[in-house]
Motif scaffolding. Structure first.
Motif, PDB file in Angstrom:
ATOM      1  N   GLU A 147      37.242  37.277  64.219  1.00 44.10           N
ATOM      2  CA  GLU A 147      37.179  38.213  63.096  1.00 44.10           C
ATOM      3  C   GLU A 147      38.016  39.440  63.414  1.00 44.10           C
ATOM      4  O   GLU A 147      38.249  39.766  64.578  1.00 44.10           O
TER       5      GLU A 147
ATOM      6  N   ARG B  49      39.845  40.582  44.795  1.00 40.90           N
ATOM      7  CA  ARG B  49      39.816  42.045  44.947  1.00 40.90           C
ATOM      8  C   ARG B  49      40.383  42.487  46.303  1.00 40.90           C
ATOM      9  O   ARG B  49      41.195  43.427  46.334  1.00 40.90           O
ATOM     10  N   PRO B  50      39.990  41.860  47.446  1.00 36.45           N
ATOM     11  CA  PRO B  50      40.640  42.266  48.696  1.00 36.45           C
ATOM     12  C   PRO B  50      42.161  42.092  48.657  1.00 36.45           C
ATOM     13  O   PRO B  50      42.891  42.899  49.231  1.00 36.45           O
ATOM     14  N   TYR B  51      42.629  41.049  47.956  1.00 30.67           N
ATOM     15  CA  TYR B  51      44.077  40.838  47.836  1.00 30.67           C
ATOM     16  C   TYR B  51      44.699  41.990  47.041  1.00 30.67           C
ATOM     17  O   TYR B  51      45.769  42.510  47.407  1.00 30.67           O
TER      18      TYR B  51
ATOM     19  N   TYR C 244      44.868  45.015  49.210  1.00 34.71           N
ATOM     20  CA  TYR C 244      45.950  44.865  50.189  1.00 34.71           C
ATOM     21  C   TYR C 244      47.297  45.189  49.547  1.00 34.71           C
ATOM     22  O   TYR C 244      48.124  45.930  50.118  1.00 34.71           O
TER      23      TYR C 244
ATOM     24  N   LYS D 121      41.825  30.436  63.500  1.00 36.24           N
ATOM     25  CA  LYS D 121      41.470  31.840  63.336  1.00 36.24           C
ATOM     26  C   LYS D 121      41.783  32.663  64.571  1.00 36.24           C
ATOM     27  O   LYS D 121      42.289  33.785  64.484  1.00 36.24           O
TER      28      LYS D 121
ATOM     29  N   THR E 195      45.805  33.196  43.300  1.00 29.96           N
ATOM     30  CA  THR E 195      44.980  34.333  43.721  1.00 29.96           C
ATOM     31  C   THR E 195      45.794  35.613  43.651  1.00 29.96           C
ATOM     32  O   THR E 195      45.298  36.662  43.211  1.00 29.96           O
ATOM     33  N   GLN E 196      47.049  35.542  44.072  1.00 29.28           N
ATOM     34  CA  GLN E 196      47.919  36.715  43.962  1.00 29.28           C
ATOM     35  C   GLN E 196      48.151  37.093  42.500  1.00 29.28           C
ATOM     36  O   GLN E 196      48.144  38.277  42.145  1.00 29.28           O
TER      37      GLN E 196
ATOM     38  N   LYS F 232      36.474  35.251  45.390  1.00 35.22           N
ATOM     39  CA  LYS F 232      36.037  36.425  46.140  1.00 35.22           C
ATOM     40  C   LYS F 232      37.195  37.150  46.813  1.00 35.22           C
ATOM     41  O   LYS F 232      37.080  38.325  47.153  1.00 35.22           O
ATOM     42  N   ASN F 233      38.293  36.448  47.004  1.00 37.36           N
ATOM     43  CA  ASN F 233      39.433  37.037  47.702  1.00 37.36           C
ATOM     44  C   ASN F 233      40.352  37.831  46.781  1.00 37.36           C
ATOM     45  O   ASN F 233      41.283  38.488  47.257  1.00 37.36           O
TER      46      ASN F 233
ATOM     47  N   GLN G 118      35.344  30.964  47.183  1.00 36.27           N
ATOM     48  CA  GLN G 118      35.956  31.885  48.138  1.00 36.27           C
ATOM     49  C   GLN G 118      37.282  32.393  47.619  1.00 36.27           C
ATOM     50  O   GLN G 118      37.677  33.537  47.885  1.00 36.27           O
ATOM     51  N   LYS G 119      37.969  31.544  46.877  1.00 34.01           N
ATOM     52  CA  LYS G 119      39.234  31.950  46.264  1.00 34.01           C
ATOM     53  C   LYS G 119      39.022  33.121  45.314  1.00 34.01           C
ATOM     54  O   LYS G 119      39.774  34.104  45.334  1.00 34.01           O
TER      55      LYS G 119
END
Length: 528
Positions: A276, A81-83, A86, A199, A143-144, A78-79, A75-76
C-alpha cells in the motif's frame, strides 16, 4: 423564388488526426469536445435519468452496454473520484511533471461524415468530421472519461475553472466503423492481454510514496566494497523485478528493501502496508517525516553495511519476508515504538548476530521458505504470509531478572494458574490445560527428542536427540539447555533449568520465540 441550398458542407465536430491504419486514427481533442461526443457513463447507468433522457442517449446507453463494464457498485466506479482528484492535482501543478493520463480509446460506430485530404502533403495530417448524433463509445479509458465528466460538470470543488479545463488537450485513438463484435474484442485485448503489475513492484516505482523514497535514500547512503572499489549499495538494488536471479548483478530488489523500511517504521502493522502507499500524513502518531527519515535511514544503512557479506552471498537475508521480519525487530529501536518493548541498538545487534542466514531448510523451512518436492528451498512466500513468522523467530525482548521490560517499571504480568482439564481440587497439579505439570512439579522426565529438530534460523539440529547446537558455539549442549516451547511438558528433571520452562522469567530473555537458543550463563556469545 427558390433558394439554393449549400452543398459540400458537413456540420459536426471536426478533429485533426493522423491515420495509423485504414480504420483508425490518433489525435487530441479538448475536454468540452470529449464530454459532448461521449455521454457520461454515470448518467447512462442511472435508471431515473434515463427515463427523462433523449432517445439518442438511451440508444447510446444500449450500445455502450455491449462493450463496457458497469461503473455502479464496482471498484471501477469507486475509482472515478480519486482519478478526478489526481487529474486536478496534475492540472494545478501539484504533481510537477510526474503525472500523466493514457490516451482514451474511442469507437465510432458507423462511417465518418467526412475526412479531408492531407493538410500538409506528406504529413498524414487530416481533418475528420463527426456528425451530430453519431455514436462514440469509450471502449478503453472509460474511468478517465467519467472523471473528466465529473471535473467539467462541477470544477470548483476540485479547485479548477471552466477556462482552465477548456485549454486541456486529451490524446485519443479512434476506431471507425467497426462491428460491435470487433469493438468487444478490442475491449478484451486491452483488459486481459496486458500483465497486471504486482502491487509490491508497483509500489517500488511510486516516487511519491514515502517508503519508496526512504528505500532509495537508504540504498544510496551505503557504500560497500566490490573488488576493492567503494560502490553505492543502490547499484546492487534491482528496481524492475520482483526477485533477482543468479545472473543478475543486483543482490536484492527495491520492493524487498522497501518492505524493510516500512516495517521498521510501523512494526508488525507494516506487513499489511508493504503493498500500500505510505503517505506522510499516515506516519506513526506524534512523528514528523523529517524525524522518521533522520532515524530510519542511518539505522538501516548501518544494518546493511554491517551485514553486507550476507547480502553479497544472496543469503536468506535478501528475501523480502526475511527483510520484513528484520524490519519489525529494528522497529523496536525507534523512539516511537512502544516503551514496553523498546530495545537499544546493541540489543538489535545481539538479536541479529545469532541468526543463521544460510539458505538451508534446517534454519528457514516453515519460517520464511518451503521445501518443494525436489528438495529445493523456495523463498517465494510473500511479506504478509511469512514476515510475521520471521519476526517471531528473530525478535525477543530483553527483560530485567524477575520480569519487567528494561524500559518499563511495570512488573511482568503472570497469568493465574489453571487446573488441567479433567482434574479438580487442591491436589491437582497446576499448569495450563494440556501442558503438564508446572515448573517445580515432578515431571515425567526429559523429552525423547530435542525441539530444535524443527527448522529455526537460530538453532541447528545435530546428533539426533542427544543435544542441540546453537549459533553461540560449536559444542553440543544438553537437552536441558534447549528451548522447550514446543516440548509437550516443561522438563524439570535433574540438570534442567527451571527458568527455561514455559511461563517462567527467572532471568535472561522472556517472550522467547520458538527454538530460540539463549546464550549459556557460563559462556559469552562470540563475535560473529
Amino acid at each position: 423564388m427558390l433558394l439554393t441550398m449549400p452543398t459540400g458542407v458537413v456540420e459536426g465536430t471536426q478533429l485533426t488526426v493522423m491515420p495509423f491504419r485504414d480504420d483508425a486514427v490518433v489525435g487530441t481533442l479538448s475536454v468540452p469536445a470529449l464530454v459532448q461526443l461521449v455521454p457520461s457513463p454515470r448518467t447512462e447507468e442511472d435508471p431515473r435519468k434515463l427515463k427523462t433522457a433523449s432517445g439518442l442517449v438511451r440508444r447510446h446507453a444500449e450500445l455502450r452496454a455491449t462493450v463496457q463494464r458497469t461503473l455502479k457498485s464496482s471498484q471501477k466506479g469507486k475509482n472515478v473520484r480519486p482519478y478526478a482528484e489526481y487529474i486536478a492535482a496534475g492540472l494545478k501543478g501539484e504533481l510537477g511533471a510526474a503525472w500523466s493520463t493514457p490516451p482514451i480509446t474511442l469507437w465510432h460506430a458507423g462511417p465518418l461524415a467526412a475526412i479531408s485530404d492531407e493538410l500538409v502533403p506528406g504529413s498524414g495530417l487530416r481533418t475528420l468530421t463527426i456528425a451530430p448524433g453519431t455514436m462514440v463509445v469509450a471502449i478503453d479509458g472509460e474511468t478517465q472519461t467519467a472523471a473528466w465528466h465529473d471535473l467539467y460538470d462541477d470544477p470548483e470543488p476540485y479547485g479548477l475553472t471552466y477556462p482552465e479545463l477548456a485549454r486541456v488537450r486529451l490524446p485519443f485513438e479512434l476506431y471507425v466503423d467497426l462491428a460491435p463484435a470487433d469493438a468487444r474484442q478490442i475491449f478484451y485485448d486491452r483488459n486481459v492481454r496486458g500483465v497486471v503489475v504486482a502491487k509490491n513492484l508497483a509500489m517500488s516505482m511510486d516516487q511519491r510514496d514515502f517508503g519508496t523514497r526512504l528505500a532509495h535514500r537508504v540504498a544510496d547512503s551505503v557504500k560497500v566494497d566490490i573488488d576493492g572499489q567503494p560502490v553505492p549499495f543502490g547499484r546492487l538494488v534491482n528496481a524492475s523485478k520482483r526477485q533477482t536471479s543468479a545472473a543478475d548483478r543486483e543482490v536484492v530488489t527495491l520492493s524487498a528493501l522497501r518492505a524493510l523500511v516500512v516495517t521498521a517504521i510501523y512494526g508488525r502493522s507494516g506487513l499489511t502496508r508493504s503493498a500500500e502507499s505510505v503517505h506522510e500524513d499516515e506516519l506513526p502518531a506524534g512523528t514528523r517525516p523529517e524525524e522518521v527519515e533522520g532515524f530510519v535511514v542511518p539505522l538501516l544503512a548501518r544494518l546493511i553495511s554491517e551485514r553486507f557479506p550476507d547480502f553479497a552471498s544472496r543469503s536468506a537475508l535478501t528475501a523480502p519476508a526475511v527483510l520484513a521480519g528484520v524490519g519489525i525487530a529494528a522497529h523496536h529501536t525507534t523512539p516511537w515504538s512502544e516503551a514496553a518493548s523498546r530495545i537499544g541498538p546493541e540489543d538489535l545487534d545481539r538479536l541479529l548476530g545469532g541468526i543463521r542466514w544460510e539458505r538451508e531448510a534446517a534454519y528457514w523451512d516453515g519460517v520464511a521458505a518451503k521445501t518443494g518436492a525436489s528438495g529445493r528451498l523456495n523463498f517465494s512466500g510473500g511479506v504478509k504470509d511469512s514476515g510475521g513468522r520471521v519476526a517471531d523467530a528473530t525478535s525477543t525482548r530483553p527483560r530485567r531478572p524477575g520480569g519487567g521490560s528494561a524500559d518499563s517499571e511495570k512488573p511482568r504480568h503472570t497469568p493465574p494458574p489453571q487446573v488441567p482439564v479433567g482434574r479438580k481440587g487442591a491436589d491437582a497439579p497446576r499448569g495450563r490445560p494440556g501442558r503438564g505439570p508446572a515448573p517445580g512439579a515432578a515431571g515425567p522426565g526429559p523429552p525423547t527428542e530435542c525441539s530444535a529438530r524443527r527448522a529455526h534460523p537460530r538453532l541447528a539440529p545435530e546428533n539426533g536427540n542427544e543435544g542441540c547446537r546453537s549459533r553461540w558455539g560449536p559444542a553440543v549442549r544438553p537437552l536441558a539447555d534447549c528451548a522447550v516451547r514446543d516440548v509437550p511438558h516443561a522438563h524439570t528433571g535433574p540438570g534442567s533449568d527451571p527458568s527455561r520452562a514455559r511461563g517462567t522469567a527467572a532471568g535472561g530473555l522472556s517472550s522467547v520465540p520458538r527454538f530460540y537458543q539463549a546464550p549459556s550463563p557460563q559462556r559469552e556469545p562470540p563475535v560473529v
